[in-house]
Structures are given as structure tokens and as C-alpha cells.
Design an enzyme around this catalytic site. Sequence first.
Site, PDB file in Angstrom:
ATOM      1  N   HIS A  85     -20.086  -7.314 -20.130  1.00 53.73           N
ATOM      2  CA  HIS A  85     -20.519  -6.051 -20.733  1.00 53.73           C
ATOM      3  C   HIS A  85     -21.951  -5.687 -20.359  1.00 53.73           C
ATOM      4  O   HIS A  85     -22.372  -4.547 -20.554  1.00 53.73           O
ATOM      5  CB  HIS A  85     -20.353  -6.106 -22.268  1.00 53.73           C
ATOM      6  CG  HIS A  85     -21.369  -6.933 -22.992  1.00 53.73           C
ATOM      7  ND1 HIS A  85     -21.109  -8.210 -23.431  1.00 53.73           N
ATOM      8  CD2 HIS A  85     -22.635  -6.663 -23.370  1.00 53.73           C
ATOM      9  CE1 HIS A  85     -22.173  -8.688 -24.046  1.00 53.73           C
ATOM     10  NE2 HIS A  85     -23.122  -7.763 -24.023  1.00 53.73           N
ATOM     11  N   ASP A 114     -15.438 -11.740 -21.046  1.00 51.85           N
ATOM     12  CA  ASP A 114     -16.804 -11.212 -21.035  1.00 51.85           C
ATOM     13  C   ASP A 114     -17.707 -12.039 -20.132  1.00 51.85           C
ATOM     14  O   ASP A 114     -18.859 -12.324 -20.469  1.00 51.85           O
ATOM     15  CB  ASP A 114     -17.376 -11.152 -22.461  1.00 51.85           C
ATOM     16  CG  ASP A 114     -18.600 -10.248 -22.554  1.00 51.85           C
ATOM     17  OD1 ASP A 114     -18.749  -9.374 -21.671  1.00 51.85           O
ATOM     18  OD2 ASP A 114     -19.398 -10.425 -23.486  1.00 51.85           O
ATOM     19  N   GLY A 162     -29.922  -7.755 -25.746  1.00 56.31           N
ATOM     20  CA  GLY A 162     -30.747  -8.197 -24.625  1.00 56.31           C
ATOM     21  C   GLY A 162     -30.595  -9.681 -24.357  1.00 56.31           C
ATOM     22  O   GLY A 162     -30.847 -10.154 -23.251  1.00 56.31           O
ATOM     23  N   ASN A 163     -30.198 -10.451 -25.392  1.00 58.88           N
ATOM     24  CA  ASN A 163     -29.896 -11.873 -25.203  1.00 58.88           C
ATOM     25  C   ASN A 163     -28.564 -12.080 -24.493  1.00 58.88           C
ATOM     26  O   ASN A 163     -28.281 -13.175 -23.982  1.00 58.88           O
ATOM     27  CB  ASN A 163     -29.833 -12.607 -26.541  1.00 58.88           C
ATOM     28  CG  ASN A 163     -31.171 -13.155 -26.989  1.00 58.88           C
ATOM     29  OD1 ASN A 163     -31.726 -12.720 -27.979  1.00 58.88           O
ATOM     30  ND2 ASN A 163     -31.703 -14.111 -26.235  1.00 58.88           N
ATOM     31  N   SER A 164     -27.715 -11.068 -24.484  1.00 58.66           N
ATOM     32  CA  SER A 164     -26.382 -11.204 -23.892  1.00 58.66           C
ATOM     33  C   SER A 164     -26.470 -11.705 -22.452  1.00 58.66           C
ATOM     34  O   SER A 164     -27.232 -11.171 -21.651  1.00 58.66           O
ATOM     35  CB  SER A 164     -25.656  -9.859 -23.913  1.00 58.66           C
ATOM     36  OG  SER A 164     -25.361  -9.460 -25.224  1.00 58.66           O
ATOM     37  N   GLY A 221       4.920 -10.960 -21.733  1.00 59.96           N
ATOM     38  CA  GLY A 221       5.389  -9.679 -22.263  1.00 59.96           C
ATOM     39  C   GLY A 221       5.855  -9.716 -23.707  1.00 59.96           C
ATOM     40  O   GLY A 221       6.967  -9.281 -24.012  1.00 59.96           O
ATOM     41  N   VAL A 222       4.986 -10.211 -24.607  1.00 54.91           N
ATOM     42  CA  VAL A 222       5.309 -10.193 -26.036  1.00 54.91           C
ATOM     43  C   VAL A 222       4.088  -9.745 -26.828  1.00 54.91           C
ATOM     44  O   VAL A 222       2.955  -9.929 -26.390  1.00 54.91           O
ATOM     45  CB  VAL A 222       5.759 -11.573 -26.564  1.00 54.91           C
ATOM     46  CG1 VAL A 222       7.073 -11.994 -25.957  1.00 54.91           C
ATOM     47  CG2 VAL A 222       4.677 -12.627 -26.316  1.00 54.91           C
ATOM     48  N   ILE A 268       2.448 -10.531 -30.552  1.00 51.84           N
ATOM     49  CA  ILE A 268       2.590 -11.624 -31.518  1.00 51.84           C
ATOM     50  C   ILE A 268       1.651 -11.424 -32.704  1.00 51.84           C
ATOM     51  O   ILE A 268       0.728 -10.612 -32.666  1.00 51.84           O
ATOM     52  CB  ILE A 268       2.296 -12.982 -30.854  1.00 51.84           C
ATOM     53  CG1 ILE A 268       0.870 -12.986 -30.278  1.00 51.84           C
ATOM     54  CG2 ILE A 268       3.325 -13.295 -29.789  1.00 51.84           C
ATOM     55  CD1 ILE A 268       0.425 -14.322 -29.714  1.00 51.84           C
TER      56      ILE A 268
END
Length: 498
Positions: free
Chosen positions: A137, A167, A236-238, A294-295, A297
Amino acid sequence: MSSAASSPASTAAASSAVAPSSAAAASAPAAACAPVGAQRFSSLPDFTQLVAKVGPAVVNIRTTEKVRIQRGSIPGMNDDAMAELFRRFFGIPLPQGPRSGKTPNNKQPAPQDEEQNSGVGSGFIITPDGYIMTNAHVVDGADSIYVTLTDKREFKARLIGLDKRTDVALVKINASNLPVVALGDSNKLKVGEWVVAIGSPFGLDNTVTAGIVSAKGRDTGDYLPFIQTDVAVNPGNSGGPLLNMRGEVIGINSMIYSQTGGFMGISFAIPIDEVMRVADQLKKTGRVIRGRIGVAISEVTQDVAESLGLPKPQGALVRTVEPGGPADKAGLLGGDIILKFNGQSVDHATDLPRLVGETKPGTRATLSVWRKGAVRELHVVVAEMAPDKTTKADNSATPPDQAAPNKLGLVVSDLTDAQRKDLKVRNGVMVELATGPAAGAGIQQGDIILRIGDTDIVNAKQFAALVQGLDSKKLVAVLVRRGDATQFIPLRPSAAKK
């Protein structure tokens, strides 16, 4: 403080001495207290050597995007509005010429693209030749990525690849002999252990904060068991590293829990073993290849387990099965509970996406399924999940009435024919940004808005007009599609700003 309360040593000294001198008695408390104070001080952690060792390998990441600007004009104002501005506040007509946005021959100059800062984050160097890890991000949608080292050298970076589901992103700068971090083993991390974060909160380079591991294996995402800490992490720490006391990276700081946008004592980091698994694929192919069956849940509750005869609440309850998908072909039905995938236990519903995602497409896997009071085994061929699409900033394609969040806090875009076909929907708009009421209700980027109240949403323009007319005093039901699941989310529109 009395000498007797200072330490056992002072008590022993007092009992063994029949008549201690006044000088000796006066010096006893000081002598007894000194070791205690020193011992308490030495028990506190010292991060200085760790920071000196790792700090040079932590970088600041700045991203920019190109914004189209009409030279000589004020953003958001046409010539008529500018003329009225000059007339009312300066008492003169709008000057003609290059400064007014028109040339002497009355022709409008061509718009130009300018680079503007769009975000800031952190990262850390993993190889001497310039491979850097950060959050997806932080760099997603950027036109340019700039990396600044602690010695103030700045490089323009190249995006190698990113994976939105975890991420994680990998970027590269053209440099050599760079300082690198040491990688640790996040599986050996213990709750209560001291950890340190280094990053650029609010753009403040190489800021160091410390705390402890609050919990492990937090299921806040489909593919990641996060590390929870109380380390002060802020915007900013990301992308910055989470370090153990040996100076080894054991995670990437990714998100915080906050009601204000600032630190509130809970932050989350991606375990480094997950990070490097993703990074290896990004380095080889630029994307992450995952399996899918393809489920849709959900979690198995205690009540459901008791009613179905399960010994305990476990597994993943199948809500829907994609028609023609791998699970459908394998005979999986809605209401089945998947207990194991290829022999590995599915204790919680969130375990299944990780197990399936890590399986190579084309693999024939075995599902242990609870159905009608008995365990059945089904065989499924894992398919490949569609790759994420990296979004790029394109202001020219943004409708003027969707440039900012509306009363619901949403910015949306029209669905292409290909997206409608892929999502199996006839109408709707895609959420590009969720703030305000929408974000508070859990609506996320990538969700599809199908309906507001009883009105089907056809396109972004109709959506904007509909939202504009909503009453801020009344709740409105918004039909939202996420993945294969659809649900109504009640929202209260914010009052129009004056």
C-alpha cells in the site's frame, strides 16, 4: 529508607556487628542501596547497539504521482470563476496573458503533467545490490518511487512487484555495497518479547520505537497470521522493519488499529517468513501465484457445531460454491464443513485460504468434509487465482464529481465489461476509496456497490447523483458485494459541508 529495608546484606551486617561505629553505620545504607540501583538499571533493555547496527539499512520511501495542471489557472476554477474572483476582490478585470491561463492570441495553453508527492513510508534493504522490502500500500498507484538512505543519498526505485493480499512489495534501486538487514525466524518469536520498530512516522526519518509482542497469529487477513505488538507505529512507519533484540527482522510493520489515525497501542506486522516467501516469487515473476478452489466460507460457531454433531467448533463452513469451479467439480456442497485440506487441519475458517493459496495450481488435493454426521473425502484440482492488478494514478480518468468522497465517504468507478463478466454481475460500481461512514462500516477498496435502498446502481454518475440526494438523518441500506458474498450494510450519510 532504613538500612534494614535496603537489602539482606545490611541486615546480616547489623546482626554480626555487636557495636558498629557511627561512621560504619552511616555508610551502610549507601553501600547497600548502590548495588540494588545498579541492578535495576542494568535490567532495562539497551537498544543503542541494535539501532547503530540496523539503522543504516532502513530507508525512507517517498512516492509521487503525475497531476495534470492547466498553467496559469487556479486548480478547480475556470476562467469565468477567476474573472469573478478578480472583479470582487481586486476590482479589476481578469488580466489577459500567460498568467491568466490564456496566451495573447487568446488560445488556451496545453495542460502539463506535474509530479506531486502522494505518500511516504519506510522500507529496509535485503541485498547489497539494492533490493528493498516495503508494504504494497506504500507504493501501489505511484508513478514514481524515491528511496532515501540514512546518508541522504536519494535513488529513483523500480517496482519489481507487489502483492495486495499480503501487503508486500519489492522495489529495486541501482546501487551497490549497501548495508543490509539480518533476517530472523518469526516462528521463534515469543509473546512478551521485546521488539523494536524503525521507520519514518509522519515523514520523520529513522525514528526508533520499542515495545513487546502482544500476540501472535492474529487473523486479520485472508492470507496472514499477523504479529500484534504495542510498539508505537504511525502513518509513515508502514513498510519498516520489526526487529528482535538480536537486531534481526522478524516482520514488516503494516497496519495499526486506530480510531483517530494515530497510534492507540495496537499495531500489526507481517511475519518475515511470509514476507520472504512472497518476495521470492515477486523477484522471479513479478507476481505471486496462488491456488483457489472457488468457495465462500465462514467460521463454524459453537451452536452450529453442536447442531451438526461436531465434537467442537472447527473447520470452514461452505456458504457458496462457484458454479463450474474446482470445488463444484469435486462435489463440494453448500453447508459442508471442510475439516482438513491435504491432511492439514483447518482449525479456523481463515486457515483454509492460506492452505489453498500456498498450494501450486494443478495440484490434486484431498478435502476432508463433514456432511450429514459423517466425514467424507473429496478430491479437488486446485486452480490458479487471478493476479492482482496494480493501480496507477490517472486523474484525467476520474470523473469531476467523484474526485472527493461523497456523503457516504465513497469514491467509486465504473465497472468494465470484463470486470462484470469476471465478477458475474450485471450492474454496480467499484469502490476506489472508502472513508467516513463507509470505512466505519467496514466497506473496503475493491468492494462492489450493487444497490442503494431499492435502486440498482448502473454507473458512477448515477451513483453520485443518488448519494447527493440522500437524507443525512436517515439510514440507507447499501448492497455490497465482496468476493462471492453479498450483504446489506446500513449507512448514515454525513451532513453536507457548507
